[in-house]
Design a protein around this motif. Structure first.
Motif, mmCIF file in Angstrom:
data_model
loop_
_atom_site.group_PDB
_atom_site.id
_atom_site.type_symbol
_atom_site.label_atom_id
_atom_site.label_comp_id
_atom_site.label_asym_id
_atom_site.label_seq_id
_atom_site.Cartn_x
_atom_site.Cartn_y
_atom_site.Cartn_z
ATOM 1 N N UNK A 1 0.829 -1.163 0.000
ATOM 2 C CA UNK A 1 0.000 0.000 0.000
ATOM 3 C C UNK A 1 0.883 1.238 0.000
ATOM 4 N N UNK A 2 0.700 2.080 -0.992
ATOM 5 C CA UNK A 2 1.470 3.312 -1.109
ATOM 6 C C UNK A 2 0.489 4.469 -1.194
ATOM 7 N N UNK A 3 0.550 5.347 -0.210
ATOM 8 C CA UNK A 3 -0.396 6.450 -0.228
ATOM 9 C C UNK A 3 0.190 7.747 0.264
ATOM 10 N N UNK A 4 -0.534 8.803 -0.081
ATOM 11 C CA UNK A 4 -0.181 10.164 0.316
ATOM 12 C C UNK A 4 -1.347 10.701 1.122
ATOM 13 N N UNK A 5 -1.025 11.388 2.220
ATOM 14 C CA UNK A 5 -2.033 12.126 2.970
ATOM 15 C C UNK A 5 -1.892 13.599 2.653
ATOM 16 N N UNK A 6 -3.019 14.232 2.317
ATOM 17 C CA UNK A 6 -3.071 15.678 2.105
ATOM 18 C C UNK A 6 -4.012 16.274 3.142
ATOM 19 N N UNK A 7 -3.770 17.512 3.476
ATOM 20 C CA UNK A 7 -4.636 18.230 4.403
ATOM 21 C C UNK A 7 -3.804 19.256 5.145
ATOM 22 N N UNK A 8 -4.462 20.315 5.616
ATOM 23 C CA UNK A 8 -3.724 21.374 6.305
ATOM 24 C C UNK A 8 -3.187 20.909 7.662
ATOM 25 N N UNK B 1 5.102 -1.052 1.222
ATOM 26 C CA UNK B 1 4.375 0.197 1.063
ATOM 27 C C UNK B 1 4.875 1.271 2.002
ATOM 28 N N UNK B 2 4.219 2.426 1.927
ATOM 29 C CA UNK B 2 4.606 3.581 2.744
ATOM 30 C C UNK B 2 3.492 4.602 2.710
ATOM 31 N N UNK B 3 3.547 5.510 3.669
ATOM 32 C CA UNK B 3 2.619 6.634 3.728
ATOM 33 C C UNK B 3 3.457 7.900 3.663
ATOM 34 N N UNK B 4 3.220 8.727 2.669
ATOM 35 C CA UNK B 4 3.911 10.007 2.558
ATOM 36 C C UNK B 4 3.057 11.071 3.238
ATOM 37 N N UNK B 5 3.650 11.746 4.211
ATOM 38 C CA UNK B 5 2.956 12.776 4.976
ATOM 39 C C UNK B 5 3.823 14.027 4.939
ATOM 40 N N UNK B 6 3.346 15.061 4.263
ATOM 41 C CA UNK B 6 4.134 16.284 4.139
ATOM 42 C C UNK B 6 4.961 16.339 2.869
ATOM 43 N N UNK B 7 4.825 15.344 2.048
ATOM 44 C CA UNK B 7 5.483 15.312 0.738
ATOM 45 C C UNK B 7 4.559 14.537 -0.191
ATOM 46 N N UNK B 8 4.339 15.018 -1.371
ATOM 47 C CA UNK B 8 4.819 16.274 -1.948
ATOM 48 C C UNK B 8 4.089 17.478 -1.360
ATOM 49 N N UNK B 9 4.769 18.623 -1.384
ATOM 50 C CA UNK B 9 4.173 19.875 -0.907
ATOM 51 C C UNK B 9 3.706 20.761 -2.052
ATOM 52 N N UNK B 10 4.214 20.507 -3.236
ATOM 53 C CA UNK B 10 3.891 21.341 -4.395
ATOM 54 C C UNK B 10 3.626 20.449 -5.606
ATOM 55 N N UNK B 11 3.007 21.016 -6.621
ATOM 56 C CA UNK B 11 2.755 20.258 -7.847
ATOM 57 C C UNK B 11 4.065 19.815 -8.503
ATOM 58 N N UNK B 12 5.110 20.666 -8.582
ATOM 59 C CA UNK B 12 6.372 20.170 -9.149
ATOM 60 C C UNK B 12 6.926 18.962 -8.379
ATOM 61 N N UNK B 13 6.801 18.957 -7.056
ATOM 62 C CA UNK B 13 7.241 17.785 -6.295
ATOM 63 C C UNK B 13 6.379 16.563 -6.629
ATOM 64 N N UNK B 14 5.082 16.766 -6.820
ATOM 65 C CA UNK B 14 4.193 15.650 -7.179
ATOM 66 C C UNK B 14 4.579 15.083 -8.537
#
Length: 194
Positions: free
Chosen positions: A1-8, A80-93
């Motif tokens: 499982x590979x996921x990204x968390x987004x949110x303020x 798998x992994x959970x990315x939290x705080x990355x990517x921060x910008x569209x270029x990083x994504x």
């Protein structure tokens, strides 16, 4: 499982990531932790990052992307992994997409915790008051003005990731204002369908 968390800031990403790491045995990858580990390990990219940080400058996207790429290659990320705080910008994504494609892996989901920012500020103020009442120490950046600046920075730099990941079909949104168990259940449903 590979996921990204987004949110303020304050949306509950860290809480949910911790629960998922315990449940699935996959690491939560935060940019700060990865940078510190690379510097401590004395890797080539860690040495470059240290030189930049020692000069009081921000570490470039290129260095951050390389550190993330190296970290994803670690044995504990094989499942798998959970990315939290990355990517921060569209270029990083976009860079992350290239990194993952080069490794022959893909994201399973991007989970965005949607929250009411005014309620987050009230939550933070309550947490500070409770910490002070309990005789605890409040972090220097745990005040309404600093928190509002962090929310503004999130809106300007990171919020555009929602549209980016929506265009890929990976974005799933969850009501981050719900209680922890309900948010956890919603995320579990997303992951089952991913």
């Amino acid at each position: 499982m590979r996921l990204i968390f987004l949110g303020p800031p304050g949306a509950g990403k860290g809480t949910q990531a911790k629960l998922l790491t315990e449940k699935y045995g996959i690491p939560q990858l935060s940019t700060g932790d990865m940078l510190r580990a690379a510097v401590a390990a004395g890797t080539d990219v860690g040495k470059r990052a240290k030189a930049v940080m020692d000069a009081g400058q921000l570490v470039s996207d290129a260095i951050v992307n390389e550190i993330v790429s190296d970290r994803i290659d670690s044995p504990d990320c094989a499942r798998g992994f959970i990315l939290d705080g990355y990517p921060r910008t569209v270029p990083q994504a976009e860079a992350l997409d290239q990194i993952l494609a080069g490794k022959g892996i893909a994201l399973d989901a991007v989970v965005e915790l949607k929250v009411d920012e005014d309620a987050l500020v009230r939550r933070m103020e309550n947490r500070v008051a409770e910490t002070i009442a309990a005789g605890g120490t409040v972090r220097s950046d745990d005040n309404p003005e600093a928190f509002k600046r962090r929310l503004t920075e999130y809106r300007e730099k990171t919020a555009p990731l929602s549209n980016y990941y929506a265009s890929t079909g990976k974005l799933q949104t969850v009501d981050g204002m719900a209680n922890v168990d309900k948010v956890t259940a919603e995320i579990a449903g997303i992951l089952e369908n991913a």
